[in-house]
Design an enzyme around this catalytic site. Sequence first.
Site: not given
Length: 175
Positions: A17, A19
């Site tokens: 991922d 953020d």
Amino acid sequence: MDLEIPKIDTSWTLFLDRDGVINKKLKNKYIKNIDEFEFLPNVLEAIRLLSSRFHKIFIVTNQQGISKLLMTEDDLYKVHQHLLKEVKNFGGRIDAIYHAPQLADENSMMRKPNIGMALQAKEEFPSIDFKKSIMIGDSISDMKFAKNLNMFGIFIGQSEKYFCIDSLMNLTKIL
């Protein structure tokens, strides 16, 4: 919770991922430009180390700020070009970045926890074996994405349900 990952080798794939895993997450905001993008501590070093351990490394990121008209595809492209340049300058590698600009309530196949971004990666890189893949994320949707693909999921943060680490650098210590 113990992590039950078989010994990995360089045939494995790493999905990240963005953020909260690679860069500092802005609370209730979106990273719209390079000035707002800040790598988390030791992430560049971690990606450099992980680059030699994994066959492929991908970023899969939900970016509904585009559909909310808070930023453009070009704004996101510039942020990702900056990210890729910094990773490369530090001796690391990201093979591709996939993003889902759709709104959460659209239930798009592309948005995590749905598997569209992984299928796109598999189409472009047929050697990916999801059973020999790890997803690192900081949200339940990241862990559901991993489960939906029979990947191993590792949660950054704290959870009693998932195997957890507190940073990407700690992954380099357990693999």
